[in-house]
Design a protein around this motif. Structure first.
Motif, mmCIF file in Angstrom:
data_model
loop_
_atom_site.group_PDB
_atom_site.id
_atom_site.type_symbol
_atom_site.label_atom_id
_atom_site.label_comp_id
_atom_site.label_asym_id
_atom_site.label_seq_id
_atom_site.Cartn_x
_atom_site.Cartn_y
_atom_site.Cartn_z
ATOM 1 N N LEU A 1 71.780 30.502 34.631
ATOM 2 C CA LEU A 1 72.100 29.766 35.861
ATOM 3 C C LEU A 1 72.364 28.290 35.570
ATOM 4 O O LEU A 1 73.276 27.690 36.147
ATOM 5 C CB LEU A 1 70.968 29.910 36.885
ATOM 6 C CG LEU A 1 70.821 31.297 37.498
ATOM 7 C CD1 LEU A 1 69.540 31.385 38.322
ATOM 8 C CD2 LEU A 1 72.027 31.645 38.344
ATOM 9 N N ARG A 2 71.578 27.698 34.680
ATOM 10 C CA ARG A 2 71.805 26.291 34.316
ATOM 11 C C ARG A 2 73.157 26.122 33.642
ATOM 12 O O ARG A 2 73.894 25.179 33.928
ATOM 13 C CB ARG A 2 70.692 25.797 33.388
ATOM 14 C CG ARG A 2 69.426 25.488 34.130
ATOM 15 C CD ARG A 2 68.335 24.840 33.300
ATOM 16 N NE ARG A 2 68.713 24.272 32.047
ATOM 17 C CZ ARG A 2 68.026 24.394 30.931
ATOM 18 N NH1 ARG A 2 66.904 25.077 30.910
ATOM 19 N NH2 ARG A 2 68.430 23.823 29.826
ATOM 20 N N ALA A 3 73.511 27.033 32.754
ATOM 21 C CA ALA A 3 74.806 26.941 32.066
ATOM 22 C C ALA A 3 75.953 27.091 33.053
ATOM 23 O O ALA A 3 76.954 26.369 32.985
ATOM 24 C CB ALA A 3 74.891 28.014 30.977
ATOM 25 N N GLU A 4 75.816 28.001 34.001
ATOM 26 C CA GLU A 4 76.850 28.213 35.012
ATOM 27 C C GLU A 4 77.024 26.970 35.883
ATOM 28 O O GLU A 4 78.135 26.548 36.167
ATOM 29 C CB GLU A 4 76.501 29.412 35.884
ATOM 30 C CG GLU A 4 77.528 29.710 36.955
ATOM 31 C CD GLU A 4 77.059 30.841 37.863
ATOM 32 O OE1 GLU A 4 77.414 30.787 39.052
ATOM 33 O OE2 GLU A 4 76.348 31.733 37.392
ATOM 34 N N SER A 5 75.911 26.362 36.296
ATOM 35 C CA SER A 5 76.011 25.176 37.149
ATOM 36 C C SER A 5 76.593 24.006 36.377
ATOM 37 O O SER A 5 77.357 23.219 36.925
ATOM 38 C CB SER A 5 74.663 24.814 37.753
ATOM 39 O OG SER A 5 73.766 24.383 36.756
ATOM 40 N N ALA A 6 76.274 23.865 35.102
ATOM 41 C CA ALA A 6 76.842 22.777 34.298
ATOM 42 C C ALA A 6 78.350 22.943 34.178
ATOM 43 O O ALA A 6 79.097 21.972 34.232
ATOM 44 C CB ALA A 6 76.195 22.752 32.913
ATOM 45 N N THR A 7 78.809 24.172 34.068
ATOM 46 C CA THR A 7 80.241 24.423 34.002
ATOM 47 C C THR A 7 80.915 24.018 35.301
ATOM 48 O O THR A 7 81.965 23.375 35.297
ATOM 49 C CB THR A 7 80.511 25.922 33.719
ATOM 50 O OG1 THR A 7 79.883 26.268 32.483
ATOM 51 C CG2 THR A 7 81.998 26.199 33.644
ATOM 52 N N ARG A 8 80.306 24.355 36.438
ATOM 53 C CA ARG A 8 80.884 23.991 37.726
ATOM 54 C C ARG A 8 80.895 22.488 37.920
ATOM 55 O O ARG A 8 81.843 21.930 38.446
ATOM 56 C CB ARG A 8 80.128 24.665 38.861
ATOM 57 C CG ARG A 8 80.545 26.109 39.050
ATOM 58 C CD ARG A 8 79.866 26.694 40.247
ATOM 59 N NE ARG A 8 78.507 27.001 39.809
ATOM 60 C CZ ARG A 8 77.473 27.120 40.599
ATOM 61 N NH1 ARG A 8 77.592 26.944 41.879
ATOM 62 N NH2 ARG A 8 76.294 27.403 40.132
#
Length: 140
Positions: free
Chosen positions: A10-17
């Protein structure tokens, strides 16, 4: 999947966004390149009305209810450390209520000013465009 693995994903996904312009691209364009800066006067009016008729009165009522019940409890415990602690906590509560009421009033004023601000901006922009158009041309 463990909690740690799920959290990392989830952290990686939010950083991408956060680090991307998103699927619509940069520049504030919406689907198919349409501008997406819009106001919703009806929704704004509903929000202002909800603040005026429900949220602000409810906040005042909750603050007053706490005043009544806590005040009588503090009087019952006069001379005890509990009474002093309740009094201090209640004073902090009162400051929090006042702060919340001020924030709600500011939010309501900001919502009320939104439509006016966009209207003024549109008038200014129309005037600027008119100054750029050749004399005698019709504006759209």
């Amino acid at each position: 999947m463990s909690f740690e693995q799920e959290w990392a994903a989830l952290r990686a996904e939010s950083a991408t966004r956060i680090n991307s312009a998103g699927p619509g691209g940069a520049g504030g364009a919406g689907p198919a390149g349409e501008a997406d800066l819009k106001t919703d006067p009806t929704g704004t009016a509903v929000a202002v009305r909800a603040l005026e008729e429900v949220v602000q009165p409810g906040t005042r009522k909750a603050g007053a209810a706490a005043d009544d019940t806590t005040g009588s409890t503090v009087r019952e415990f006069t001379g005890w450390q509990t009474g002093t602690g309740l009094k201090d906590a209640h004073e902090e509560w009162g400051l929090g209520v006042k702060s919340l009421e001020a924030r709600l009033a500011n939010d309501k004023a900001a919502l009320q000013g939104t439509a006016k601000d966009f209207g003024n901006y549109n008038q200014q922009l129309t005037g600027r465009w008119a100054a750029l158009l050749p004399q005698g041309s019709a504006s759209q």
